[in-house]
Design a protein around this motif. Sequence first.
Motif, PDB file in Angstrom:
ATOM      1  N   ALA A   5      -7.714  -5.867   9.443  1.00 15.52           N
ATOM      2  CA  ALA A   5      -6.388  -5.646   8.867  1.00 15.52           C
ATOM      3  C   ALA A   5      -6.501  -4.624   7.736  1.00 15.52           C
ATOM      4  CB  ALA A   5      -5.828  -6.946   8.345  1.00 15.52           C
ATOM      5  N   ARG A   6      -5.631  -3.656   7.788  1.00 18.51           N
ATOM      6  CA  ARG A   6      -5.609  -2.648   6.731  1.00 18.51           C
ATOM      7  C   ARG A   6      -4.773  -3.155   5.572  1.00 18.51           C
ATOM      8  NH1 ARG A   6      -4.251   2.824  10.116  1.00 18.51           N
ATOM      9  NH2 ARG A   6      -5.863   2.565  11.670  1.00 18.51           N
ATOM     10  N   PRO A   7      -5.147  -2.827   4.340  1.00 17.53           N
ATOM     11  CA  PRO A   7      -4.317  -3.245   3.209  1.00 17.53           C
ATOM     12  C   PRO A   7      -2.996  -2.488   3.214  1.00 17.53           C
ATOM     13  CG  PRO A   7      -6.099  -1.830   2.456  1.00 17.53           C
ATOM     14  CD  PRO A   7      -6.330  -2.087   3.922  1.00 17.53           C
ATOM     15  N   HIS A   8      -1.960  -3.154   2.789  1.00 22.82           N
ATOM     16  CA  HIS A   8      -0.644  -2.526   2.730  1.00 22.82           C
ATOM     17  C   HIS A   8      -0.507  -1.819   1.380  1.00 22.82           C
ATOM     18  CE1 HIS A   8       3.558  -1.806   3.496  1.00 22.82           C
ATOM     19  NE2 HIS A   8       3.855  -2.293   2.315  1.00 22.82           N
ATOM     20  N   LEU A   9      -0.188  -0.538   1.433  1.00 16.05           N
ATOM     21  CA  LEU A   9      -0.017   0.235   0.206  1.00 16.05           C
ATOM     22  C   LEU A   9       1.424   0.118  -0.275  1.00 16.05           C
ATOM     23  CD1 LEU A   9      -1.957   3.448   1.271  1.00 16.05           C
ATOM     24  CD2 LEU A   9      -2.785   1.520  -0.086  1.00 16.05           C
ATOM     25  N   SER A  12       3.804   2.843   0.791  1.00 12.67           N
ATOM     26  CA  SER A  12       4.016   3.045   2.217  1.00 12.67           C
ATOM     27  C   SER A  12       5.485   2.824   2.586  1.00 12.67           C
ATOM     28  CB  SER A  12       3.155   2.076   3.024  1.00 12.67           C
ATOM     29  OG  SER A  12       3.473   2.168   4.395  1.00 12.67           O
ATOM     30  N   PHE A  14       6.434   1.928   5.467  1.00 10.06           N
ATOM     31  CA  PHE A  14       6.438   0.942   6.550  1.00 10.06           C
ATOM     32  C   PHE A  14       6.282  -0.475   5.998  1.00 10.06           C
ATOM     33  CE2 PHE A  14       4.631   4.888   8.199  1.00 10.06           C
ATOM     34  CZ  PHE A  14       5.556   5.171   9.196  1.00 10.06           C
ATOM     35  N   GLN A  15       6.885  -1.425   6.680  1.00 13.49           N
ATOM     36  CA  GLN A  15       6.765  -2.826   6.290  1.00 13.49           C
ATOM     37  C   GLN A  15       5.385  -3.349   6.699  1.00 13.49           C
ATOM     38  OE1 GLN A  15       9.000  -4.713   4.618  1.00 13.49           O
ATOM     39  NE2 GLN A  15      10.206  -2.850   4.407  1.00 13.49           N
ATOM     40  N   PRO A  16       4.817  -4.273   5.918  1.00  8.90           N
ATOM     41  CA  PRO A  16       3.527  -4.849   6.318  1.00  8.90           C
ATOM     42  C   PRO A  16       3.711  -5.728   7.553  1.00  8.90           C
ATOM     43  CG  PRO A  16       4.396  -5.995   4.415  1.00  8.90           C
ATOM     44  CD  PRO A  16       5.305  -4.832   4.673  1.00  8.90           C
ATOM     45  N   ASP A  17       2.626  -5.903   8.302  1.00  9.48           N
ATOM     46  CA  ASP A  17       2.668  -6.785   9.464  1.00  9.48           C
ATOM     47  C   ASP A  17       2.942  -8.212   9.002  1.00  9.48           C
ATOM     48  OD1 ASP A  17       2.089  -4.718  11.199  1.00  9.48           O
ATOM     49  OD2 ASP A  17      -0.083  -5.069  11.096  1.00  9.48           O
TER      50      ASP A  17
END
Length: 70
Positions: A5-9, A12, A14-17
């Motif tokens: 899982a990539r960290p959410h910036l 960003s 885009f919404q996090p998963d």
Amino acid sequence: MTTSARPHLASSPFQPDPEPVIEQFELDDTVSHDSHGLGRVIQVEPSAVLVDFGSHKVRVTSPFRKMFRL
């Protein structure tokens, strides 16, 4: 190949998963398993359930990706 899982910036657009929801099973729930077929929950543990599929019993551990409540 493994994917992590990539960290959410915060910057960003885009919404996090969404976090996956782990289904909770109760005693006597009727379930369907992708590999074992239809069964009935006969024991509930904190991180697993024991399911009677008629010809055999299987301990299925959490998360229950291949098993669904009917």
